[in-house]
Design a protein around this motif. Structure first.
Motif, PDB file in Angstrom:
ATOM      1  N   UNK A   1       0.814  -1.230   0.000  1.00  0.00           N
ATOM      2  CA  UNK A   1       0.000   0.000   0.000  1.00  0.00           C
ATOM      3  C   UNK A   1       0.842   1.271   0.000  1.00  0.00           C
ATOM      4  N   UNK A   2       2.055   1.211   0.548  1.00  0.00           N
ATOM      5  CA  UNK A   2       2.927   2.381   0.557  1.00  0.00           C
ATOM      6  C   UNK A   2       3.335   2.797  -0.860  1.00  0.00           C
ATOM      7  N   UNK A   3       3.372   1.848  -1.775  1.00  0.00           N
ATOM      8  CA  UNK A   3       3.711   2.157  -3.171  1.00  0.00           C
ATOM      9  C   UNK A   3       2.775   3.230  -3.711  1.00  0.00           C
ATOM     10  N   UNK A   4       1.521   3.163  -3.332  1.00  0.00           N
ATOM     11  CA  UNK A   4       0.522   4.093  -3.837  1.00  0.00           C
ATOM     12  C   UNK A   4       0.299   5.277  -2.890  1.00  0.00           C
ATOM     13  N   UNK A   5       0.463   5.019  -1.580  1.00  0.00           N
ATOM     14  CA  UNK A   5       0.168   6.066  -0.606  1.00  0.00           C
ATOM     15  C   UNK A   5       1.191   7.199  -0.634  1.00  0.00           C
ATOM     16  N   UNK A   6       2.485   6.874  -0.647  1.00  0.00           N
ATOM     17  CA  UNK A   6       3.491   7.925  -0.530  1.00  0.00           C
ATOM     18  C   UNK A   6       3.523   8.877  -1.729  1.00  0.00           C
ATOM     19  N   UNK A   7       3.450   8.396  -2.982  1.00  0.00           N
ATOM     20  CA  UNK A   7       3.369   9.368  -4.091  1.00  0.00           C
ATOM     21  C   UNK A   7       2.139  10.264  -3.977  1.00  0.00           C
TER      22      UNK A   7
ATOM     23  N   UNK B   1      13.268  11.380  -1.445  1.00  0.00           N
ATOM     24  CA  UNK B   1      13.936  11.023  -0.191  1.00  0.00           C
ATOM     25  C   UNK B   1      12.969  10.379   0.790  1.00  0.00           C
ATOM     26  N   UNK B   2      11.726  10.885   0.830  1.00  0.00           N
ATOM     27  CA  UNK B   2      10.721  10.291   1.720  1.00  0.00           C
ATOM     28  C   UNK B   2      10.397   8.862   1.288  1.00  0.00           C
ATOM     29  N   UNK B   3      10.223   8.676  -0.014  1.00  0.00           N
ATOM     30  CA  UNK B   3       9.933   7.334  -0.528  1.00  0.00           C
ATOM     31  C   UNK B   3      11.105   6.392  -0.259  1.00  0.00           C
TER      32      UNK B   3
ATOM     33  N   UNK C   1       8.963   0.994  -7.400  1.00  0.00           N
ATOM     34  CA  UNK C   1       7.599   1.144  -7.913  1.00  0.00           C
ATOM     35  C   UNK C   1       7.027   2.505  -7.547  1.00  0.00           C
ATOM     36  N   UNK C   2       7.163   2.896  -6.280  1.00  0.00           N
ATOM     37  CA  UNK C   2       6.640   4.188  -5.842  1.00  0.00           C
ATOM     38  C   UNK C   2       7.382   5.331  -6.523  1.00  0.00           C
ATOM     39  N   UNK C   3       8.698   5.207  -6.649  1.00  0.00           N
ATOM     40  CA  UNK C   3       9.474   6.230  -7.331  1.00  0.00           C
ATOM     41  C   UNK C   3       9.081   6.385  -8.785  1.00  0.00           C
ATOM     42  N   UNK C   4       8.793   5.271  -9.429  1.00  0.00           N
ATOM     43  CA  UNK C   4       8.354   5.320 -10.824  1.00  0.00           C
ATOM     44  C   UNK C   4       7.027   6.044 -10.953  1.00  0.00           C
TER      45      UNK C   4
ATOM     46  N   UNK D   1      16.316  10.049  -6.734  1.00  0.00           N
ATOM     47  CA  UNK D   1      16.641  10.358  -5.331  1.00  0.00           C
ATOM     48  C   UNK D   1      16.233   9.203  -4.423  1.00  0.00           C
ATOM     49  N   UNK D   2      15.057   8.624  -4.668  1.00  0.00           N
ATOM     50  CA  UNK D   2      14.606   7.489  -3.857  1.00  0.00           C
ATOM     51  C   UNK D   2      15.601   6.343  -3.931  1.00  0.00           C
ATOM     52  N   UNK D   3      16.120   6.093  -5.126  1.00  0.00           N
ATOM     53  CA  UNK D   3      17.076   4.997  -5.300  1.00  0.00           C
ATOM     54  C   UNK D   3      18.382   5.295  -4.581  1.00  0.00           C
ATOM     55  N   UNK D   4      18.874   6.520  -4.698  1.00  0.00           N
ATOM     56  CA  UNK D   4      20.121   6.889  -4.017  1.00  0.00           C
ATOM     57  C   UNK D   4      19.970   6.732  -2.509  1.00  0.00           C
ATOM     58  N   UNK D   5      18.841   7.193  -1.974  1.00  0.00           N
ATOM     59  CA  UNK D   5      18.605   7.070  -0.532  1.00  0.00           C
ATOM     60  C   UNK D   5      18.513   5.603  -0.124  1.00  0.00           C
TER      61      UNK D   5
END
Length: 389
Positions: free
Chosen positions: A205-211, A226-228, A240-243, A252-256
């Motif tokens: 569910x976080x995949x959809x919630x955070x974006x 960064x949050x993701x 998935x969420x970053x995409x 940024x999500x990947x680097x973090x």
């Protein structure tokens, strides 16, 4: 290890063990299905991924001019991939085929390959500039969330080894962290399976919630990424969420996330030393485990960095149009691997191991997730608020 109930830190297929596919508690015939079933599973994953690609093109065209058409344009491939994966999971489970094909559902391999390819699309200068805030965020977030989870789990009387798995999983990088922690503290396989299942239940569910929440809060692309990257537990779900959030948040999500992954080995060594000195000293089996640092270190992080360096040098030494085409091809290949990974997420998911450990670990995970989200948003805002690409 002599205890067949303990987990080796080098467990070869963490996600399969965690989610019920290829469980090490199964007989050898189930654990190692015939190659034909594995081949059939690989064909299925590839076929479903092709279906995902087709849907991302066809649905917006078919619904153009309708009320849903505006929504369809914004639905990215991870959404189709995960939904289709879950649907196929239900069908295969009903037919009794999912476990037989499970060796082909290689989420970790697909996602790590995709992330190495992602490195080729990120200029190394961006990684260099992002390194300091990523390291600061990783250390502060891991420390805060780990200590809170450890304290809260202890308050509820959760077993020390399960405490270690829960704390590592929710604070660092999900399943991989749980596997490393399990090896470091010699946890039971059932504890690893339960923890990893909780990770996946919360990550999806976080995949959809955070974006969505990032857009609602009006966060910048860097803060969103960064949050993701800091708060979604599994690397696959972060991707998935970053995409869904966009190319820059994905970077940024990947680097973090890879920064947190790199810190995994350090945490595993500290856990190993703690359990050796504090918990198991009376059993006379204290021994150094510094090799855990290398075993636990996620090797794909090195591939990600190397790909970025090579692509940056390549782009600066060849014709700009040729470099652009080459990077575009790498991005297309990355999309395919990520699609395979997201389909596999749905196919691997199992509720079976969620019935075993009672309510206390669930309460711990809920509390830790809330703290992780709050602290993660604060750190992302402070450390990444002024970051520009």
């Amino acid at each position: 290890m002599s205890d067949d109930k303990s987990v080796d830190v080098q467990a070869p297929d963490a996600l399969a063990v965690a989610t019920g596919g290829g469980s090490t508690d199964q007989p050898a015939e189930t654990e190692r299905p015939h190659w034909a079933w594995t081949l059939a599973g690989a064909v299925l994953v590839l076929g479903l991924s092709v279906l995902v690609y087709w849907l991302t093109v066809w649905v917006p065209q078919a619904t153009a001019g309708t009320g849903f058409g505006r929504i369809a344009k914004s639905i990215e491939f991870p959404v189709y991939a995960i939904i289709i994966g879950f649907g196929a999971n239900v069908v295969l489970s009903a037919l009794g085929l999912r476990t037989k094909m499970s060796k082909a559902f290689r989420t970790e391999f697909f996602i790590k390959t995709g992330l190495v390819l992602l490195g080729a699309s990120i200029n190394f200068a961006v990684i260099a500039r992002a390194a300091l805030p990523a390291i600061a965020q990783g250390i502060l977030l891991i420390t805060t969330v780990f200590l809170f989870t450890w304290w809260f789990a202890g308050l509820l009387g959760v077993d020390d080894k399960l405490r270690a798995l829960l704390s590592s999983a929710v604070s660092i990088c999900g399943v991989s962290a749980a596997v490393a922690a399990a090896g470091a503290v010699q946890a039971k396989k059932e504890q690893l399976a339960y923890t990893a299942s909780l990770v996946i239940v919360f990550a999806v569910p976080m995949i959809f919630f955070l974006p969505w929440a990032s857009d609602l809060l009006g966060l910048s692309t860097a803060v969103t990424g960064a949050w993701i990257g800091g708060n979604i537990d599994t690397t696959a779900a972060v991707s998935a969420a970053g995409s869904l959030a966009g190319e820059q948040p994905l970077q940024i999500a990947t680097i973090v996330k890879v920064t947190q992954n790199a810190l995994l080995g350090v945490v595993a060594v500290l856990l190993s030393l703690y359990f050796t000195v504090k918990v198991e000293r009376q059993q006379g089996n204290a021994r150094p485990k510094l090799i855990t640092l290398w075993h636990s270190f996620p090797k794909f992080v090195l591939g990600f960095l190397i790909a970025s360096v090579i692509a940056t040098i390549f782009s600066s030494t060849v014709d700009a149009e040729f470099a652009k085409t080459a990077i575009a091809n790498a991005n297309n290949l990355r999309t395919w691997f990520l699609t395979l990974a997201f389909v596999s997420i749905g196919l691997e998911f199992s509720f079976g191991s969620l019935k075993e450990a009672g309510w206390k670990p669930v309460v711990v995970f809920v509390g830790a997730t809330v703290v992780n989200l709050a602290v993660g948003l604060l750190l992302a805002t402070v450390l990444w608020g002024n970051f520009t690409f």
